[in-house]
Design an enzyme around this catalytic site. Structure first.
Site, PDB file in Angstrom:
ATOM      1  N   ARG A   1      18.425  10.671  36.902  1.00  0.00           N
ATOM      2  CA  ARG A   1      18.144  11.616  37.999  1.00  0.00           C
ATOM      3  C   ARG A   1      17.733  10.877  39.282  1.00  0.00           C
ATOM      4  O   ARG A   1      16.859  11.324  40.017  1.00  0.00           O
ATOM      5  CB  ARG A   1      17.045  12.610  37.620  1.00  0.00           C
ATOM      6  CG  ARG A   1      17.307  13.384  36.345  1.00  0.00           C
ATOM      7  CD  ARG A   1      18.374  14.454  36.533  1.00  0.00           C
ATOM      8  NE  ARG A   1      18.465  15.287  35.347  1.00  0.00           N
ATOM      9  CZ  ARG A   1      19.296  15.072  34.320  1.00  0.00           C
ATOM     10  NH1 ARG A   1      20.148  14.051  34.358  1.00  0.00           N
ATOM     11  NH2 ARG A   1      19.319  15.875  33.295  1.00  0.00           N
TER      12      ARG A   1
ATOM     13  N   SER B   1      16.404  22.619  35.697  1.00  0.00           N
ATOM     14  CA  SER B   1      15.167  21.979  35.213  1.00  0.00           C
ATOM     15  C   SER B   1      14.237  21.735  36.387  1.00  0.00           C
ATOM     16  O   SER B   1      14.648  21.115  37.376  1.00  0.00           O
ATOM     17  CB  SER B   1      15.469  20.638  34.552  1.00  0.00           C
ATOM     18  OG  SER B   1      16.414  20.816  33.530  1.00  0.00           O
TER      19      SER B   1
ATOM     20  N   GLU C   1      11.804  17.715  39.702  1.00  0.00           N
ATOM     21  CA  GLU C   1      13.194  17.273  39.888  1.00  0.00           C
ATOM     22  C   GLU C   1      13.819  17.782  41.195  1.00  0.00           C
ATOM     23  O   GLU C   1      14.395  16.993  41.946  1.00  0.00           O
ATOM     24  CB  GLU C   1      14.047  17.695  38.694  1.00  0.00           C
ATOM     25  CG  GLU C   1      15.467  17.196  38.834  1.00  0.00           C
ATOM     26  CD  GLU C   1      16.350  17.559  37.657  1.00  0.00           C
ATOM     27  OE1 GLU C   1      16.022  17.184  36.523  1.00  0.00           O
ATOM     28  OE2 GLU C   1      17.371  18.211  37.886  1.00  0.00           O
TER      29      GLU C   1
END
Ligand code: FAD
Ligand code: NAP
Length: 352
Positions: free
Chosen positions: A169, A244, A340
């Site tokens: 990520r 998420s 995130e």
């Protein structure tokens, strides 16, 4: 470039946050980026580029120029002048092309590599930013290179895969915020090798197709991924969300052993010989957050990692809930969760 004033950003973010932009423009080509850059220099105002808006939280109205990436051409192999190796399939897409459309079309054209990344919302240009990943595959497995426009200097350049520093990520783009991705080149394969090691994929392929997963086609894997995602994840068009909300935390071996002793059921995956990834959703679920509701925000009933909104919620409500969860996980597990999606206030990005 067609400049608009005082534009509502609700349709441009999948949390449906009702905030506005002082100035707004569609970016249709590189020339538009040059003009937008001159505009921001002249006004001395901040800027923000939005794609599908599925990985950002706009906590306040934006006191500057919001640019919507609208460059959406795609260049399939037959239209490319470069000679390719027979097994290779190179496709280039401009940043504003819809990611999942590219996945779908590449499979129809006989290319494999993207099928595990099916149904991820958003645009092609955002995919390298957090090295999108799902079901055992990350963008880094098929990225060749990207074209970049530097909003600080007005220069365009190419970055090869190695220069993008794609990690979990993460990418170089999170540390160079003036770099706008304008085009992405992907290296796919005409020889399909199914990637089915991620737990549930093999079972779902078999139950849907009646065939052994080891011989599944790219389309069958795509069908299985879509089936799993639809059963677990809220559709942002119906239940506003950004996927998420937290990354899976990485802990060292000592921390991991202590946690396993204390919580024998904890979900852990080895990253390398020293580091382990914890399933953040499991941690949050253990603390009873799944299905939680307060006012217009809550946690999805099937997936504890997904924060959901009623469509009327505010950025403050979203952040307050995220802070409470983060604090709860820190107190109970001694683990720090990292948000995130990207967070923005009236002047630019901030971090929780
Ligand atoms: P945006 O939200 O518009 O932008 C995100 C950030 O990238 C912002 O900071 C923006 O300024 C920047 N940005 C966007 N485009 C560019 C560009 N061209 N150049 C430079 N910067 C840019 N993510 C995963 O990794 N895996 C998943 O499986 C996954 N599943 C999801 C499921 C759901 C239901 C939802 C809502 C989200 C999911 N996501 C997932 C998160 C998200 O879809 C991805 O991160 C996606 O790549 C974001 O694309 P976007 O166009 O919506 O980006
Ligand atoms: P899941 O299958 O319930 O698994 C929970 C977590 O365990 C995932 O986050 C995954 O990490 C990890 N995991 C599971 N099996 C693994 C394996 N064999 N090897 C390594 N790690 C494993 O997760 P889910 O929530 O339903 O999501 C399914 C996939 O879609 C995941 O890959 C997830 O990342 C992705 N997804 C991402 C978003 C987003 O917004 N970023 C939203 C929805 C789904 P990883 O996350 O590292 O894969």
């Amino acid at each position: 470039m067609e400049l608009q004033f005082d534009v509502n950003l609700k349709p441009y973010n999948t949390l449906g946050l009702d905030v506005r932009a002082n100035y707004f423009v569609d970016i249709n080509n590189i020339e538009d980026l040059h003009l937008a850059r001159e505009f921001c220099q002249h006004k001395q105002c901040p800027w923000l580029l939005i794609g599908g808006g599925s990985n950002l939280v706009l906590t306040q109205s934006f006191d500057g120029l919001v640019m919507f990436m609208a460059m959406d051409q795609v260049f399939w192999p037959a239209e490319q002048p470069v000679a390719q190796r027979p097994e290779q399939f190179i496709v280039s897409a401009q940043a504003g092309y819809e990611w999942d459309l590219l996945v779908e079309e590449s499979i129809v054209r006989g290319a494999s590599g993207l099928e595990n990344l099916s149904l991820i919302p958003g645009q092609v240009g955002a995919a390298p930013i957090q090295n999108i990943g799902a079901y055992g595959v990350e963008l880094k497995h098929c990225l060749d290179s990207v074209q970049v426009f530097d909003f600080d200097t007005g220069e365009s350049f190419q970055l090869l895969l190695a220069d993008c520093h794609l990690g979990y990520r993460d990418s170089v783009f999170k540390r160079h915020q003036s770099w706008i991705i304008t085009q992405v080149k992907l290296l796919l394969s005409r020889e399909h090798k199914p990637k089915i090691s991620y737990g549930i994929i093999a079972d779902r392929v078999t139950s849907l197709s009646g065939q052994p997963a080891s011989s599944a086609s790219a389309q069958q894997i795509r069908d299985a991924v879509i089936h799993i995602r639809r059963s677990k994840l809220p559709d942002p068009n119906k239940i506003p969300n950004v996927g998420s909300f937290f990354k899976n935390p990485i802990v060292n071996i000592e921390q991991m052993q202590k946690l396993v002793e204390r919580w024998p059921g904890i979900v852990v995956y080895a990253v390398d010989e020293n580091n382990h990834k914890l399933a953040a959703g499991w941690l949050i679920d253990q603390l009873g957050w799944k299905g939680f509701r307060q006012g217009d925000v809550g946690i999805h009933e099937h997936q504890a990692l997904v924060l959901v909104c009623s469509g009327e919620c505010t950025g403050k409500e979203v952040l307050d809930l995220a802070k409470r969860i983060k604090a709860d996980v820190a107190v109970n597990f001694g683990v720090t969760l990292e948000v995130e999606p990207r967070l923005f206030d009236s002047r630019g990005e901030f971090y929780l």
